[in-house]
Write an enzyme that holds these catalytic residues in place. Structure first.
Site, PDB file in Angstrom:
ATOM      1  N   GLY A 232       0.796  -1.529   0.183  1.00  0.00           N
ATOM      2  CA  GLY A 232      -0.176   0.400  -0.056  1.00  0.00           C
ATOM      3  C   GLY A 232       1.156   1.278   0.220  1.00  0.00           C
ATOM      4  O   GLY A 232       2.003   1.093  -0.700  1.00  0.00           O
ATOM      5  N   SER A 233       0.409   2.368   0.013  1.00  0.00           N
ATOM      6  CA  SER A 233       1.079   3.348   0.291  1.00  0.00           C
ATOM      7  C   SER A 233       2.178   4.076   1.588  1.00  0.00           C
ATOM      8  O   SER A 233       1.891   3.140   2.098  1.00  0.00           O
ATOM      9  CB  SER A 233       0.045   4.808   0.716  1.00  0.00           C
ATOM     10  OG  SER A 233      -0.263   4.651   2.196  1.00  0.00           O
ATOM     11  N   THR A 234       3.530   4.044   0.842  1.00  0.00           N
ATOM     12  CA  THR A 234       4.619   4.940   2.323  1.00  0.00           C
ATOM     13  C   THR A 234       3.846   5.157   3.474  1.00  0.00           C
ATOM     14  O   THR A 234       4.541   4.834   4.536  1.00  0.00           O
ATOM     15  CB  THR A 234       5.046   5.681   1.355  1.00  0.00           C
ATOM     16  OG1 THR A 234       5.351   5.427  -0.041  1.00  0.00           O
ATOM     17  CG2 THR A 234       5.988   5.939   2.635  1.00  0.00           C
ATOM     18  N   ALA A 235       2.926   5.961   3.101  1.00  0.00           N
ATOM     19  CA  ALA A 235       2.085   6.548   4.502  1.00  0.00           C
ATOM     20  C   ALA A 235       1.375   5.581   5.646  1.00  0.00           C
ATOM     21  O   ALA A 235       1.947   5.584   6.804  1.00  0.00           O
ATOM     22  CB  ALA A 235       1.389   7.661   4.222  1.00  0.00           C
ATOM     23  N   GLY A 237       2.894   2.454   5.705  1.00  0.00           N
ATOM     24  CA  GLY A 237       3.636   1.554   5.767  1.00  0.00           C
ATOM     25  C   GLY A 237       4.371   2.076   6.637  1.00  0.00           C
ATOM     26  O   GLY A 237       4.269   1.039   7.671  1.00  0.00           O
ATOM     27  N   GLU A 254       5.936  -3.619   1.075  1.00  0.00           N
ATOM     28  CA  GLU A 254       5.209  -2.955  -0.705  1.00  0.00           C
ATOM     29  C   GLU A 254       4.953  -2.106  -0.616  1.00  0.00           C
ATOM     30  O   GLU A 254       3.372  -1.862  -1.076  1.00  0.00           O
ATOM     31  CB  GLU A 254       5.328  -4.179  -1.529  1.00  0.00           C
ATOM     32  CG  GLU A 254       6.018  -4.982  -1.443  1.00  0.00           C
ATOM     33  CD  GLU A 254       7.113  -5.337  -2.221  1.00  0.00           C
ATOM     34  OE1 GLU A 254       7.734  -4.553  -2.687  1.00  0.00           O
ATOM     35  OE2 GLU A 254       7.474  -6.610  -2.534  1.00  0.00           O
ATOM     36  N   CYS A 288       2.131   0.086  -8.784  1.00  0.00           N
ATOM     37  CA  CYS A 288       3.135   0.332  -7.295  1.00  0.00           C
ATOM     38  C   CYS A 288       3.820   0.752  -9.227  1.00  0.00           C
ATOM     39  O   CYS A 288       4.637   2.157  -8.889  1.00  0.00           O
ATOM     40  CB  CYS A 288       3.244  -0.783  -6.851  1.00  0.00           C
ATOM     41  SG  CYS A 288       3.653  -1.894  -7.146  1.00  0.00           S
TER      42      CYS A 288
HETATM   43  P1  NAD Z   1      -3.594   2.990   1.618  1.00  0.00           P
HETATM   44  O1  NAD Z   1      -2.397   2.720   2.054  1.00  0.00           O
HETATM   45  O2  NAD Z   1      -4.309   3.603   1.362  1.00  0.00           O
HETATM   46  O3  NAD Z   1      -4.184   0.961   2.490  1.00  0.00           O
HETATM   47  C1  NAD Z   1      -3.406  -0.272   1.843  1.00  0.00           C
HETATM   48  C2  NAD Z   1      -4.142  -1.023   2.761  1.00  0.00           C
HETATM   49  O4  NAD Z   1      -3.799  -0.543   4.029  1.00  0.00           O
HETATM   50  C3  NAD Z   1      -5.812  -0.739   2.964  1.00  0.00           C
HETATM   51  O5  NAD Z   1      -6.291  -2.139   3.520  1.00  0.00           O
HETATM   52  C4  NAD Z   1      -6.198   0.295   4.422  1.00  0.00           C
HETATM   53  O6  NAD Z   1      -7.295   0.154   4.432  1.00  0.00           O
HETATM   54  C5  NAD Z   1      -4.370  -0.371   5.284  1.00  0.00           C
HETATM   55  N1  NAD Z   1      -4.926   0.732   5.738  1.00  0.00           N
HETATM   56  C6  NAD Z   1      -4.858   1.449   6.512  1.00  0.00           C
HETATM   57  N2  NAD Z   1      -4.415   2.414   7.254  1.00  0.00           N
HETATM   58  C7  NAD Z   1      -3.988   1.818   8.065  1.00  0.00           C
HETATM   59  C8  NAD Z   1      -3.233   1.283   9.373  1.00  0.00           C
HETATM   60  N3  NAD Z   1      -2.689   1.813  10.141  1.00  0.00           N
HETATM   61  N4  NAD Z   1      -2.032  -0.107   9.755  1.00  0.00           N
HETATM   62  C9  NAD Z   1      -2.371  -0.943   9.310  1.00  0.00           C
HETATM   63  N5  NAD Z   1      -3.081  -1.078   7.561  1.00  0.00           N
HETATM   64  C10 NAD Z   1      -4.056   0.705   7.198  1.00  0.00           C
HETATM   65  O7  NAD Z   1      -3.261   2.117  -0.258  1.00  0.00           O
HETATM   66  P2  NAD Z   1      -4.037   2.100  -0.971  1.00  0.00           P
HETATM   67  O8  NAD Z   1      -4.078   3.965  -1.900  1.00  0.00           O
HETATM   68  O9  NAD Z   1      -4.989   0.772  -1.465  1.00  0.00           O
HETATM   69  O10 NAD Z   1      -3.337   1.572  -2.503  1.00  0.00           O
HETATM   70  C11 NAD Z   1      -2.088   2.600  -3.698  1.00  0.00           C
HETATM   71  C12 NAD Z   1      -0.911   2.623  -2.578  1.00  0.00           C
HETATM   72  O11 NAD Z   1      -0.131   1.416  -2.566  1.00  0.00           O
HETATM   73  C13 NAD Z   1      -0.098   2.959  -3.759  1.00  0.00           C
HETATM   74  O12 NAD Z   1       1.228   4.143  -3.242  1.00  0.00           O
HETATM   75  C14 NAD Z   1       0.943   2.373  -4.488  1.00  0.00           C
HETATM   76  O13 NAD Z   1       1.821   2.637  -5.165  1.00  0.00           O
HETATM   77  C15 NAD Z   1       1.546   1.123  -3.081  1.00  0.00           C
HETATM   78  N6  NAD Z   1       1.577  -0.116  -3.868  1.00  0.00           N
HETATM   79  C16 NAD Z   1       2.450  -1.055  -4.141  1.00  0.00           C
HETATM   80  C17 NAD Z   1       3.141  -1.659  -3.759  1.00  0.00           C
HETATM   81  C18 NAD Z   1       4.195  -2.863  -4.436  1.00  0.00           C
HETATM   82  O14 NAD Z   1       4.022  -3.415  -4.270  1.00  0.00           O
HETATM   83  N7  NAD Z   1       5.342  -2.091  -3.660  1.00  0.00           N
HETATM   84  C19 NAD Z   1       1.945  -2.359  -5.232  1.00  0.00           C
HETATM   85  C20 NAD Z   1       0.634  -1.572  -5.053  1.00  0.00           C
HETATM   86  C21 NAD Z   1       0.627  -0.359  -4.775  1.00  0.00           C
END
Ligand code: NAD
Length: 480
Positions: A232-235, A237, A254, A288
């Site tokens: 998911g997003s860096t924030a 993570g 990731e 991503c």
């Molecule tokens: P996101 O970080 O908003 O959400 C990802 C997941 O995290 C969701 O299931 C969300 O509910 C959960 N989440 C939110 N807050 C949380 C917390 N405090 N603790 C634990 N879990 C929490 O990301 P997104 O908008 O769904 O995805 C897009 C991002 O993901 C983009 O930045 C993209 O580059 C990245 N991404 C990276 C890869 C990779 O392999 N590096 C692959 C796909 C997407």
């Protein structure tokens, strides 16, 4: 919650049957809307922290027997689970297309379901033997990998089935149970995928807990979870790193990227145009490791812009279940607004729109047209920030050292690419890019046996192949 109680109906190979199997009969629900039309796709459960607790208990109970099966038997079950995906592939692709928005065709929904099956099979088939480190008569030491226990899998909305399998498959292979927390934007895809897997897997071993951020945060702090696989997003993570600290969880992260591609002056614009296009616009840019900044040498800048524009102009965008389309909508309004805002900032700076940049705000769905922006500066937000959508900035350069420095000037480093007719020259440039992967004359291609992971703030840990399996075990050295 998906458990074996509700599984194993023979109807999972039709869209309607699959949807019926995952539609909750009790508890709070939420409507999931098709991002292409606004129509209701289905109802998702709104699971609670109590449901998370129950899933972790079920996983904890199921895990020891699964681990005890050993590699060969676990792999055999995983192959049967991949067969189940194949049997339900079209239904899964239909649901994925409606919920995520991605078209059935092109490198999209059917491709994603096929990938999920392929990754599961590869994780099952990859050998991972105990490794003898030293055996010199005086010392004997070997390293092996024990199961972690229960793994938390938290995923995004862009490739919901594929990324879930990337997390689930190695975890299962290594003898772990998994609790999956899908994105709140695409829960149905993950519920359906796990419903299909659970026709074959032991009860409680893999459970989906479909809820909001509180569920993800709950997984990250829970003492019963030994590792979090997060994409998911860096924030987010960073939030997970913090909340996992008290229990010293293992993490594979990731995270986001802002991948640069560098086109060297000897590249053939016509020959690379289609590869550049799909590198940037796969899944309508919501990927991503998509190409997000394209640097082109001044000598061939105009020719590359022309060739790329010609390819972009012929790629149909529209409702995903229309067989003709290969590009779809943004998955959600928030992402549409990000892309629209970044393109607007580029236009405001005087950059040149080659194609697109003019969404029809009255039309249904979150469609943003395929957009190419030329003559844009490095400091423009469309270049500096991750657009995660169908808008590619094309930046001019003249000096190789300078462009490498510009490519490396961001704080993320997921992927990168070099485009050239000279493989040796391209590899030399690749070695200077600060990213987890560099592709040559391609961008974003992944393979189940080639490790994948980010540098810098794109995360840490590797997925896929032997390295990916090792990441789902606890290394143990037996010395003596
Ligand atoms: P996101 O970080 O908003 O959400 C990802 C997941 O995290 C969701 O299931 C969300 O509910 C959960 N989440 C939110 N807050 C949380 C917390 N405090 N603790 C634990 N879990 C929490 O990301 P997104 O908008 O769904 O995805 C897009 C991002 O993901 C983009 O930045 C993209 O580059 C990245 N991404 C990276 C890869 C990779 O392999 N590096 C692959 C796909 C997407």
């Amino acid at each position: 919650m998906t458990t074996n109680d509700t599984l194993a109906t023979p109807t999972l190979d039709t869209f309607e049957g699959l949807l019926a199997a995952i539609t909750p009969t009790t508890g709070e629900t939420r409507e999931i809307l098709d991002p292409a039309t606004g129509a209701v796709v289905g109802l998702a459960p709104v699971h609670t922290v109590d449901d998370l607790e129950a899933a972790i208990i079920a996983a904890t109970l199921a895990q020891p027997a699964w681990a005890a099966l050993g590699h060969a038997e676990r792999s055999a079950v995983m192959v049967r689970a991949a067969d189940a995906i194949d049997a339900a592939a079209e239904a899964l692709a239909q649901l994925l297309s409606r919920e995520q928005g991605k078209p059935l065709n092109g490198p999209n929904a059917r491709f994603e379901v096929g990938g999920a099956s392929a990754w599961l099979r590869t994780a099952a088939a990859t050998p991972l033997d105990s490794e003898v480190l030293i055996d010199d008569g005086a010392t004997h030491a070997a390293i092996t990998y024990r199961p972690i226990g229960v793994v938390g899998a938290i995923g995004p909305w862009n490739w919901p089935m594929m990324i879930s399998i990337w997390q689930i498959a190695p975890a299962l292979r290594m003898g772990n149970a998994v609790v999956v927390k899908p994105s709140e934007y695409t829960p149905l895809s993950v519920l359906a995928l796990v419903e299909v897997l659970n026709q074959v897997l032991p009860e409680g071993l893999v459970t989906v807990v479909s809820g909001g951020r509180a569920i993800g945060a709950g997984l990250a702090v829970h003492p019963g979870i030994g590792k979090v696989m997060f994409t998911g997003s860096t924030a987010t993570g960073k939030a997970i790193i913090k909340s996992s600290a008290d229990t010293v969880k293992r993490l594979t992260l990731e995270l986001g990227g802002n991948d640069a591609g560098i086109v060297l002056p000897d590249a053939d614009p016509e020959a690379i145009a289609e590869g550049l296009f799909w590198g940037a616009f796969i899944n309508t840019g919501q990927t991503c490791a998509a190409l997000k900044r394209l640097y082109v040498h001044d000598d061939i800048y105009d020719a590359v812009c022309d060739a790329l524009t010609a390819v972009a102009a012929k790629m149909p965008m529209g409702v995903g279940i229309d067989e003709n389309n290969v590009l779809g909508p943004l998955q959600n309004k928030a992402q549409f607004d990000i892309v629209a805002g970044l393109v607007q900032s580029a236009k405001d700076s005087g950059a040149r729109v080659l194609i697109g940049g003019n969404p029809d705000l009255e039309a249904p769905g979150f469609f943003y047209p395929t957009t190419l922006i030329a003559d844009i500066d490095d400091d423009n937000p469309l270049v500096r920030e991750e657009q995660f959508g169908p808008a590619l900035p094309i930046i001019r350069y003249t000096d190789l050292d300078d462009v490498i420095a510009r490519a490396n000037s961001v704080d993320v480093g997921l992927g990168g690419s070099v485009w050239s007719s000279d493989l040796v020259a391209a590899r030399a440039v690749a070695a200077r890019l600060e990213t987890g992967t560099v592709w040559i004359n391609a961008h974003g291609a992944v393979h189940p046996m080639i490790p994948f992971g980010g540098a810098k703030q794109s995360g840490y840990g590797l997925e896929f192949g032997v390295e990916g399996l090792k990441a789902l075990g606890v290394p143990q050295v037996i010395n003596g």
